[in-house]
Design a protein around this motif. Sequence first.
Motif, PDB file in Angstrom:
ATOM      1  N   UNK A 124       0.578  -1.148   0.086  1.00 58.02           N
ATOM      2  CA  UNK A 124      -0.268  -0.164   0.013  1.00 58.02           C
ATOM      3  C   UNK A 124       1.014   1.303  -0.040  1.00 58.02           C
ATOM      4  N   UNK A 125       1.895   1.324   0.886  1.00 60.80           N
ATOM      5  CA  UNK A 125       2.790   2.365   0.794  1.00 60.80           C
ATOM      6  C   UNK A 125       3.482   2.702  -0.618  1.00 60.80           C
ATOM      7  N   UNK A 126       4.002   1.684  -1.165  1.00 60.70           N
ATOM      8  CA  UNK A 126       4.494   1.549  -2.318  1.00 60.70           C
ATOM      9  C   UNK A 126       3.445   2.288  -3.776  1.00 60.70           C
ATOM     10  N   UNK A 127       2.300   1.635  -3.335  1.00 62.04           N
ATOM     11  CA  UNK A 127       1.396   2.188  -4.448  1.00 62.04           C
ATOM     12  C   UNK A 127       0.990   3.546  -4.302  1.00 62.04           C
ATOM     13  N   UNK A 128       0.828   4.097  -2.835  1.00 58.34           N
ATOM     14  CA  UNK A 128       0.689   5.690  -2.709  1.00 58.34           C
ATOM     15  C   UNK A 128       1.583   6.155  -3.284  1.00 58.34           C
ATOM     16  N   UNK A 129       2.923   5.889  -2.981  1.00 58.33           N
ATOM     17  CA  UNK A 129       4.166   6.825  -3.406  1.00 58.33           C
ATOM     18  C   UNK A 129       4.351   6.722  -4.798  1.00 58.33           C
ATOM     19  N   UNK A 130       4.066   5.602  -5.565  1.00 63.39           N
ATOM     20  CA  UNK A 130       4.184   5.291  -6.942  1.00 63.39           C
ATOM     21  C   UNK A 130       3.042   6.368  -7.496  1.00 63.39           C
ATOM     22  N   UNK A 131       1.796   6.570  -7.177  1.00 56.92           N
ATOM     23  CA  UNK A 131       0.949   7.318  -7.727  1.00 56.92           C
ATOM     24  C   UNK A 131       1.183   8.788  -7.271  1.00 56.92           C
ATOM     25  N   UNK A 132       1.763   9.066  -6.188  1.00 58.17           N
ATOM     26  CA  UNK A 132       2.222  10.524  -6.199  1.00 58.17           C
ATOM     27  C   UNK A 132       3.282  10.744  -7.154  1.00 58.17           C
ATOM     28  N   UNK A 133       4.241   9.833  -7.710  1.00 57.04           N
ATOM     29  CA  UNK A 133       5.196  10.389  -8.648  1.00 57.04           C
ATOM     30  C   UNK A 133       4.563  10.565 -10.068  1.00 57.04           C
ATOM     31  N   UNK A 134       3.543   9.596 -10.265  1.00 50.46           N
ATOM     32  CA  UNK A 134       2.915   9.715 -11.702  1.00 50.46           C
ATOM     33  C   UNK A 134       2.175  10.878 -11.835  1.00 50.46           C
ATOM     34  N   UNK A 135       1.292  11.332 -10.528  1.00 49.41           N
ATOM     35  CA  UNK A 135       0.609  12.298 -10.648  1.00 49.41           C
ATOM     36  C   UNK A 135       1.349  13.921 -10.682  1.00 49.41           C
TER      37      UNK A 135
ATOM     38  N   UNK B 246       4.375  14.049 -11.701  1.00 50.35           N
ATOM     39  CA  UNK B 246       5.322  14.286 -12.885  1.00 50.35           C
ATOM     40  C   UNK B 246       4.546  13.410 -14.350  1.00 50.35           C
ATOM     41  N   UNK B 247       3.477  14.191 -14.567  1.00 49.80           N
ATOM     42  CA  UNK B 247       2.514  13.555 -15.715  1.00 49.80           C
ATOM     43  C   UNK B 247       3.373  13.367 -17.172  1.00 49.80           C
ATOM     44  N   UNK B 248       4.172  14.330 -17.462  1.00 49.28           N
ATOM     45  CA  UNK B 248       4.701  14.227 -18.432  1.00 49.28           C
ATOM     46  C   UNK B 248       5.728  13.098 -18.640  1.00 49.28           C
ATOM     47  N   UNK B 249       6.244  12.776 -17.622  1.00 46.89           N
ATOM     48  CA  UNK B 249       7.249  11.597 -17.824  1.00 46.89           C
ATOM     49  C   UNK B 249       6.425  10.467 -18.122  1.00 46.89           C
ATOM     50  N   UNK B 250       5.047  10.327 -17.698  1.00 49.77           N
ATOM     51  CA  UNK B 250       4.543   8.900 -18.104  1.00 49.77           C
ATOM     52  C   UNK B 250       3.477   9.229 -19.275  1.00 49.77           C
ATOM     53  N   UNK B 251       3.620  10.288 -19.936  1.00 53.90           N
ATOM     54  CA  UNK B 251       2.610  10.471 -20.824  1.00 53.90           C
ATOM     55  C   UNK B 251       1.119  10.851 -20.124  1.00 53.90           C
ATOM     56  N   UNK B 252       0.934  11.083 -19.189  1.00 51.03           N
ATOM     57  CA  UNK B 252      -0.309  11.232 -18.505  1.00 51.03           C
ATOM     58  C   UNK B 252      -0.592  12.852 -18.637  1.00 51.03           C
ATOM     59  N   UNK B 253      -1.863  12.993 -19.108  1.00 52.50           N
ATOM     60  CA  UNK B 253      -2.500  14.321 -19.106  1.00 52.50           C
ATOM     61  C   UNK B 253      -3.246  14.615 -17.619  1.00 52.50           C
ATOM     62  N   UNK B 254      -2.584  15.689 -17.160  1.00 49.40           N
ATOM     63  CA  UNK B 254      -3.127  16.091 -15.693  1.00 49.40           C
ATOM     64  C   UNK B 254      -4.558  16.635 -15.682  1.00 49.40           C
ATOM     65  N   UNK B 255      -5.128  15.860 -14.846  1.00 54.35           N
ATOM     66  CA  UNK B 255      -6.474  16.075 -14.578  1.00 54.35           C
ATOM     67  C   UNK B 255      -6.833  17.464 -13.563  1.00 54.35           C
ATOM     68  N   UNK B 256      -7.755  18.210 -14.001  1.00 58.16           N
ATOM     69  CA  UNK B 256      -7.895  19.293 -13.009  1.00 58.16           C
ATOM     70  C   UNK B 256      -8.956  19.134 -12.040  1.00 58.16           C
TER      71      UNK B 256
END
Length: 103
Positions: free
Chosen positions: A80-91, A93-103
Amino acid sequence: MNIPEIVRIGGVKYEVRYEEGLNNGTSLAYGHIDYDKTMIRLAPGLQSKQGECKTLLHEILHGVSKHFDLEIENDENTIDALARGLYMVIVDNPEMFGVVPQL
């Protein structure tokens, strides 16, 4: 972050689907990975979109742990801690993962 229909873990395709009434044996569950059926199930409507994304990452990390024989497979707190941490990194740094930020 989007919830995909398929996610590959260790070269194995896992179908991702929503399923009502997920249960861990004693209470409702947000998600579950089934290694035999190569499926990740997410409970609809129990949490926000962000919660669903974190739950998907949680189940993916269970899969990574299982496929690579890591000793954290049954350590819910660590997963759970790893999942929360990974989610924070993705959110964060969206450009790093090709993710479009949601407002």
